[in-house]
Scaffold this motif. Structure first.
Motif, short mmCIF file in Angstrom:
data_model
loop_
_atom_site.label_atom_id
_atom_site.label_comp_id
_atom_site.label_asym_id
_atom_site.label_seq_id
_atom_site.Cartn_x
_atom_site.Cartn_y
_atom_site.Cartn_z
N TYR A 1 0.83 -1.20 0.00
CA TYR A 1 0.00 0.00 0.00
C TYR A 1 0.87 1.25 0.00
O TYR A 1 1.97 1.28 0.56
CB TYR A 1 -0.93 0.02 1.21
CG TYR A 1 -1.94 -1.09 1.23
CD1 TYR A 1 -2.53 -1.53 0.05
CD2 TYR A 1 -2.30 -1.71 2.41
CE1 TYR A 1 -3.45 -2.56 0.05
CE2 TYR A 1 -3.23 -2.74 2.43
CZ TYR A 1 -3.79 -3.16 1.24
OH TYR A 1 -4.70 -4.19 1.24
N ILE A 2 0.33 2.29 -0.63
CA ILE A 2 1.04 3.56 -0.69
C ILE A 2 1.04 4.22 0.68
O ILE A 2 0.01 4.36 1.33
CB ILE A 2 0.35 4.49 -1.71
CG1 ILE A 2 0.53 3.97 -3.14
CG2 ILE A 2 0.89 5.90 -1.59
CD1 ILE A 2 1.96 3.98 -3.62
N LEU A 3 2.22 4.62 1.11
CA LEU A 3 2.32 5.44 2.31
C LEU A 3 2.38 6.90 1.91
O LEU A 3 1.72 7.76 2.49
CB LEU A 3 3.57 5.05 3.10
CG LEU A 3 3.65 5.58 4.53
CD1 LEU A 3 2.68 4.85 5.42
CD2 LEU A 3 5.07 5.42 5.08
N SER B 1 0.33 -0.78 -7.22
CA SER B 1 -0.01 -1.12 -8.61
C SER B 1 -1.16 -0.29 -9.14
O SER B 1 -1.40 -0.25 -10.35
CB SER B 1 -0.37 -2.61 -8.70
OG SER B 1 -1.51 -2.91 -7.90
N GLU B 2 -1.89 0.39 -8.26
CA GLU B 2 -2.99 1.24 -8.70
C GLU B 2 -2.54 2.67 -8.99
O GLU B 2 -3.29 3.44 -9.57
CB GLU B 2 -4.09 1.25 -7.62
CG GLU B 2 -4.73 -0.11 -7.43
CD GLU B 2 -5.73 -0.13 -6.28
OE1 GLU B 2 -6.73 -0.84 -6.40
OE2 GLU B 2 -5.51 0.57 -5.27
N GLU C 1 3.28 -6.33 -14.69
CA GLU C 1 3.76 -7.60 -14.15
C GLU C 1 4.09 -7.50 -12.66
O GLU C 1 4.53 -8.47 -12.06
CB GLU C 1 5.02 -8.04 -14.93
CG GLU C 1 4.80 -8.23 -16.42
CD GLU C 1 3.79 -9.32 -16.72
OE1 GLU C 1 3.83 -10.36 -16.04
OE2 GLU C 1 2.95 -9.11 -17.63
N GLU C 2 3.90 -6.33 -12.11
CA GLU C 2 4.15 -6.06 -10.68
C GLU C 2 5.58 -6.40 -10.27
O GLU C 2 5.85 -6.83 -9.15
CB GLU C 2 3.14 -6.79 -9.80
CG GLU C 2 1.71 -6.33 -10.06
CD GLU C 2 0.72 -6.77 -9.00
OE1 GLU C 2 1.12 -7.51 -8.08
OE2 GLU C 2 -0.46 -6.37 -9.10
N VAL C 3 6.53 -6.17 -11.19
CA VAL C 3 7.94 -6.38 -10.88
C VAL C 3 8.41 -5.37 -9.83
O VAL C 3 9.06 -5.72 -8.84
CB VAL C 3 8.80 -6.26 -12.15
CG1 VAL C 3 10.29 -6.38 -11.82
CG2 VAL C 3 8.38 -7.32 -13.17
N LEU C 4 8.05 -4.10 -10.05
CA LEU C 4 8.41 -3.05 -9.10
C LEU C 4 7.76 -3.29 -7.75
O LEU C 4 8.43 -3.22 -6.71
CB LEU C 4 7.98 -1.68 -9.66
CG LEU C 4 8.18 -0.48 -8.74
CD1 LEU C 4 9.66 -0.21 -8.52
CD2 LEU C 4 7.50 0.77 -9.31
N ARG C 5 6.49 -3.60 -7.77
CA ARG C 5 5.75 -3.80 -6.52
C ARG C 5 6.33 -4.95 -5.71
O ARG C 5 6.56 -4.84 -4.50
CB ARG C 5 4.27 -4.08 -6.83
CG ARG C 5 3.41 -4.22 -5.59
CD ARG C 5 2.02 -4.73 -5.93
NE ARG C 5 1.18 -4.78 -4.73
CZ ARG C 5 1.24 -5.76 -3.84
NH1 ARG C 5 2.11 -6.75 -4.00
NH2 ARG C 5 0.45 -5.74 -2.78
N LYS D 1 -2.36 -10.57 -3.42
CA LYS D 1 -1.14 -9.94 -3.93
C LYS D 1 0.05 -10.27 -3.02
O LYS D 1 -0.11 -10.60 -1.85
CB LYS D 1 -1.33 -8.42 -4.01
CG LYS D 1 -2.22 -7.95 -5.16
CD LYS D 1 -2.28 -6.44 -5.20
CE LYS D 1 -3.07 -5.95 -6.39
NZ LYS D 1 -2.34 -6.15 -7.66
N THR D 2 1.21 -10.15 -3.61
CA THR D 2 2.44 -10.39 -2.86
C THR D 2 2.51 -9.41 -1.68
O THR D 2 2.27 -8.22 -1.83
CB THR D 2 3.67 -10.20 -3.76
OG1 THR D 2 3.60 -11.11 -4.84
CG2 THR D 2 4.95 -10.42 -2.98
N ARG D 3 2.85 -9.93 -0.52
CA ARG D 3 3.02 -9.10 0.67
C ARG D 3 4.09 -9.72 1.54
O ARG D 3 4.39 -10.92 1.43
CB ARG D 3 1.70 -8.96 1.46
CG ARG D 3 1.10 -10.30 1.87
CD ARG D 3 -0.21 -10.13 2.60
NE ARG D 3 -0.05 -9.47 3.87
CZ ARG D 3 0.26 -10.10 5.00
NH1 ARG D 3 0.48 -11.39 5.01
NH2 ARG D 3 0.38 -9.44 6.12
N LYS D 4 4.67 -8.93 2.40
CA LYS D 4 5.69 -9.43 3.32
C LYS D 4 5.12 -9.40 4.74
O LYS D 4 4.67 -8.35 5.21
CB LYS D 4 6.95 -8.56 3.25
CG LYS D 4 8.08 -9.07 4.12
CD LYS D 4 9.30 -8.16 4.03
CE LYS D 4 10.41 -8.67 4.93
NZ LYS D 4 11.59 -7.77 4.94
#
Length: 1068
Positions: free
Chosen positions: A467-469, A496-497, A504-508, A1023-1026
């Motif tokens: 998520y955007i901070l 991504s939004e 491809e959500e490489v950056l995300r 979605k990918t998350r840590k």
């Protein structure tokens, strides 16, 4: 005043160097500075934890304690006799610039207590008395780190100690609804991540008030969940069914969108049938186990929340099969209603599964009883004394939002739990509360100085959940009527939004996992709130911020964005030229730090720089690199004042045609010269903070600078300042209907809009090239009245009567004033600068003539691109043409005349161009751009949605084109030609041929509608998350015998009736 002779570029060339920006080194440096800044906040919080826990060890609970504390609602309140009310003593409040001039007390904290908690309950009084020990620590923390904002302690009993102390105002109903225990910072610090299945009894016995209480209980539970938690809700009677069928068999992230979605679904549940809890429990255990086996979810705490008015079946075998003996899944039970027949059964379930039992008889009981489960989940962490530091997602403080303290509005919170260290209660794992401190995100982003990132560059931060901070394109607010409100999903906008071309959500993925690296992408960047698009190649550099769940990204644009240039000048020379009346600095940029020392807070950035350079304030901390750049720019641009003054003398005959000349440099320096009296200035907001698009801010360079930078050197861009309501990003009440009525496109055209459309901004970029490296040094421009250009245009498009027509076929001479011709001056995005109909000024040409736009797109002269907005708010709820035959020469006669006149006009504009001060051998001419859209009627409720909308861009390789459009019984001729050295296009069409069979082409955004299967797939996608690094779900010393009983909290009758009335009204 004496003027120096102008410095040519060749004179200063030896002092200039251009360097390539190392993006990875830059993001690493920014990340380290942010880590140090956030580290200071963490140290402050740790000191508060130590002080609170020591104070608790030294405090003996006194059931009869009497203590007159500062209640933030009652302070300074007097009764009719003129004496202070109870808990309302005199509390000194003074405006403080560091807290956006809110009235605060920086010597003391004070106490806020929610309306549903008795403010003199013994637990409250003892907690408040004990936590008085935090006052000197608050003050000392603020002294050590003057950048700290709010510090606080949220007690597990419900009170909230806030420093600095403020006056708290109840809502319009006189209720203090703020409960610190509901806040994300409290919940995240108090517990580890959790997977939860909520089981709701919807059997026939749950009708009426019981159903209302049960729904409110679920809503309250959902409010205790955060983005690191996962949840699902199952309703049961004779059958077991998921309230959201799409979520069958899984858990979903408890982000804001999903929580709100669940609340709406729960509201629609109805009671019927017989409650069979056995199958519901089996399904809950199965889902938790299978979801855990996939490696998804929190992989930490697991719990079942059972909400029922009784349990009749035999259910012991379910726990034997699924949960005993390890009891990895805790079961919390909530008995709804006053009936106690099944109380022992329901309590047995909780006590034998390491959970907690409560009985909820009224709506007023809900809050306190739901909170109990958090204390149970915190036990392992408390017993082990694990003080995990947590950071929240971006959020808005309601109190600050209502106070309009906008710069403190969006923030993150660092928080830590506070435990009881008394040996006699160790196994009980008593959570005393949570301490925390807010960090305004704007303060954090100041550590990524705007001037280091180039014209289009920016920095952003996202969380471990993606998520955007903070991001310059994050739009957290929308307008409903005249009120600004936070969007419902403002803090769960995914990276991504915003960076939506990362398909491809490489950056995300890399940033979620806190990796360091780089990525390049071709992107479409919108400006003017979505009305225009720039095509850029961006390089993304990213790194994790140590000791936090955040990652930092830095974006640099290819080309001039990769270079930064430096000039060297003496302080004496620079200071002389800096202190001129026509010069200002970007006040949002940090040339010198002015918000730490109270004596500096009243200084503007210009005043601070001046005092720093003259030695008046040697203690000021200043950015020496930026100060050096601004000194250099001040010297090199100083001759402008003399140039503009001389030119002003030559403009007396047309004194209000040119309103303003201005220049801005890469260091945030702005010079301007007003050519008319202030009373004749049409737009007084331009170049002021009232017009954010026209100034240097923390987020962006001015619009006239950004757009000029993407046009060839030697050309001006023109645009008409847009009005609120004309932007594509409709962050206000708006109906995204599929087919607007063309008449509505003009219905909001009024005198105020007309006056705003009287001005044109023209600007051009100034570049410096050394050893084939090019950097943008500045942009320069004019603010002129549209009527000046209109006069030139209509003169140029009128052939004189003595025109030689011997070689012309058809009518000759002709004029754009003829009724059978429509003539337009367009910009390269298709917006109308000049038209016969004044109300069309600023409109997109497609709204006026859709047929021509469709034809120009098909011929390749305009390119249509589709853009997306994933932060929108929506109301809830080919033709044939002939071959390209040349148009008759009279049209070209008009174009030739226009070209000649505009060329002279452009030469006139060159006089304002200061490029000669940078380049001795180059003269820059002119280029242009403009914009428009339309307002729509305001409507009712708005909900977050996705929209798509078109943008149109001129293809500069095609200088002119013409053609015919086959319409209903006629053919419409048109010709388009680019105006040299500008982004202006002249369009001439025949007016007599009716082409209304072609609909208008608008820039209106349309809601993206997803069919049921696609919508379900999007909702189910994980979605990918840590995950957070720590988990505390078990401790062998935990005493699970304290598993609940009846609520012992006292409530007022007035509050109960108020809550009951509100809930019943909502259910109707």
């Amino acid at each position: 005043m004496a003027f120096k002779s102008p410095k040519k570029y060749k004179d200063v060339e030896p002092t200039i160097k251009i360097e390539e920006v190392d993006g990875l080194e830059l993001v690493k440096k920014f990340g380290e500075e942010m880590e140090r800044m956030l580290g200071r906040k963490m140290k402050a919080v740790k000191r508060l934890v130590e002080a609170a826990e020591d104070a608790d060890v030294n405090h003996e609970f006194n059931k009869s304690l009497v203590f007159d504390y500062y209640n933030s609602v009652r302070i300074n309140e007097k009764n009719e006799n003129g004496t202070f009310v109870e808990l309302g003593r005199r509390f000194v409040l003074e405006p403080n610039e560091h807290f956006n001039n809110l009235l605060v007390n920086t010597s003391l904290s004070n106490i806020q207590v929610p309306t549903n908690v008795y403010n003199k309950d013994p637990d409250i009084l003892n907690g408040v008395y004990m936590s008085e020990a935090l006052n000197p620590v608050f003050v000392n923390n603020f002294r050590r780190d003057p950048t700290l904002t709010w510090q606080f302690f949220g007690s597990s009993t419900g009170f909230f100690r806030l420093y600095p102390g403020i006056k708290w105002t109840p809502d319009e109903n006189g209720v203090i609804s703020y409960d610190c225990r509901n806040r994300n910072w409290y919940i995240q610090a108090a517990t580890s991540p959790k997977d939860i299945v909520i089981l709701m009894d919807v059997s026939g016995s749950m009708k009426g008030l019981r159903m209302t209480i049960a729904k409110h209980t679920i809503t309250t539970i959902l409010d205790t969940l955060g983005e690191n938690d996962f949840v699902n809700i199952i309703a049961y009677n004779d059958y077991v069914h998921y309230v959201e069928p799409c979520f069958k068999g899984i858990l979903v992230q408890a982000d804001l969108d999903n929580r709100e979605h669940f609340k709406l679904l729960v509201e629609n549940l109805h009671a019927k049938g017989v409650g069979k809890v056995k199958n519901a429990l089996k399904e809950a255990f199965r889902v938790l186990y299978e979801f855990n086996q996939t490696g998804q979810g929190s992989l930490c705490n697991q719990a079942i929340m059972l909400i029922t008015d009784g349990a009749l079946e035999e259910y012991e075998e379910v726990f034997e099969e699924y949960n005993w003996p390890d009891r990895k899944v805790r079961v919390f039970t909530y008995l709804i209603g006053r009936e106690v027949t099944f109380a022992e059964n329901v309590k047995w379930i909780a006590c034998n599964n390491k959970g907690y039992y409560t009985q909820i008889s009224t709506l007023a009981d809900v809050q306190e009883n739901v909170m109990e489960y958090l204390h149970v989940l915190s036990r392992p962490m408390v017993i082990n004394h694990d003080h995990d530091i947590i950071w929240t997602e971006a959020y808005m403080d309601t109190a600050l939002f209502n106070s309009q303290a906008q710069s403190l509005l969006l923030m993150t919170t660092v928080a830590m739990p506070v435990f009881s260290k008394k040996n006699e209660t160790r196994s009980e794992g008593i959570l005393l509360g949570v301490v925390g401190s807010d960090v305004p995100l704007r303060e954090l982003m100041k550590l990524a100085p705007r001037y280091k990132l180039g014209v289009h560059g920016y920095a952003f931060i996202n969380t471990n959940n993606g998520y955007i901070l903070s991001h310059p394109d994050l739009r957290p607010l929308y307008k409903e009527g005249k009120k600004l409100k936070p969007k419902p999903n403002y803090n769960s906008v995914d990276l991504s939004e915003v960076e939506w071309e990362d398909t491809e959500e490489v950056l995300r993925t890399a940033m979620v996992n806190a990796k360091m690296g780089t990525l390049s992408m071709d992107v479409k960047v919108t400006v003017e709130k979505g009305r225009r698009v720039l095509f850029l190649t961006n390089d993304y550099f990213y790194t994790g911020i140590n000791e936090t769940p955040f990652s930092l990204g830095v974006v640099l644009s290819r080309g001039h964005g990769e270079y930064i240039f430096f000039g060297n000048i003496s302080i004496e020379e620079g200071l002389h030229d800096l202190m001129q009346p026509d010069l200002s600095l970007a006040n949002e940029w940090i040339y010198c730090v002015t918000d730490i020392d109270p004596d500096h807070r009243k200084l503007s950035q210009m005043e601070a720089v001046s005092r720093y350079l003259t030695g008046q304030e040697p203690d000021l901390e200043c950015d020496e690199e930026l100060v050096q750049e601004v000194l250099f720019d001040a010297v090199v641009t100083a001759p402008l004042e003399a140039y503009w003054t001389a030119l002003a003398l030559n403009l007396s005959r047309d004194e209000d045609g040119i309103q303003l000349a201005f220049l801005g440099t890469r260091a945030g320096l702005v010079r301007h010269n007003l050519f008319v009296g202030i009373e004749k200035q049409v737009d007084k907001k331009f170049l002021t903070k009232a017009d954010k698009e026209s100034i240097f801010t923390m987020d962006h360079f001015p619009l006239w600078y950004r757009r000029a930078a993407e046009h060839p050197v030697g050309s001006f861009i023109y645009y008409i300042p847009y009005e609120e309501g004309q932007d594509v990003f409709r962050d206000y009440e708006y109906d995204y209907s599929d087919s607007p009525d063309p008449e509505e496109l003009y219905e909001d055209y009024d005198e105020e809009a007309k006056s705003k459309n009287e001005l044109v901004i023209a600007s051009t970029a100034v570049s410096v090239t050394i050893n084939k490296k090019m950097a943008i040094a500045a942009a320069i421009g004019l603010q002129l009245k549209l009527e000046l250009m209109e006069g030139l245009f209509w003169t140029a498009t009128k052939q004189p009567n003595n025109t030689d027509c011997s070689l012309v076929e058809g009518k000759c001479p002709i004029s754009c004033e003829d009724n059978n011709l429509n003539c337009y001056l367009l910009d390269n995005n298709g917006f109308i600068l000049i038209s016969k109909e004044k109300k069309q000024t600023g409109k997109f040409i497609g709204e006026v003539d859709g047929a021509v736009v469709l034809q120009l797109v098909s011929m390749g002269m305009f390119k249509q691109v589709t853009l997306y907005d994933y932060q929108a708010m929506c109301k809830s709820h080919h033709h044939h043409h002939s071959g390209a035959q040349p148009l008759m020469s009279p049209f070209y006669g008009l174009l030739a005349s226009l070209k000649w006149l505009l060329s002279n006009f452009l030469l006139f504009l060159i006089e304002f161009n200061f490029c000669g001060l940078w380049h001795s051998d180059t003269l820059v001419e002119a280029k242009a751009i403009f914009h428009s859209s339309h307002k729509h009627k305001k409507h009712g409720m708005l909900q977050p949605c996705d929209t798509e909308y078109p943008a149109f861009v001129y293809e500069p390789s095609i200088k002119e084109t013409n053609g015919f459009i086959s319409c209903d019984g006629c053919q419409k001729m048109f010709v388009v030609q680019q105006i040299a050295n500008s982004n202006l296009l002249m369009l001439i069409t025949e007016a007599e041929c009716d082409c209304s069979i072609f609909p208008p082409v608008t820039l209106q955004a349309k809601e993206v509608k997803y069919n049921a299967s696609v919508k379900c797939e999007r909702m189910r996608s994980q979605k990918t998350r840590k995950r957070p690094d720590t988990c505390h779900s078990f401790h062998p010393e935990e005493n699970a015998q304290d598993c609940g009983g009846a609520s012992q909290i006292s409530f007022s009758l007035e509050l109960l009736l108020l809550l009951l009335g509100t809930a019943m009204a909502a259910s109707r």
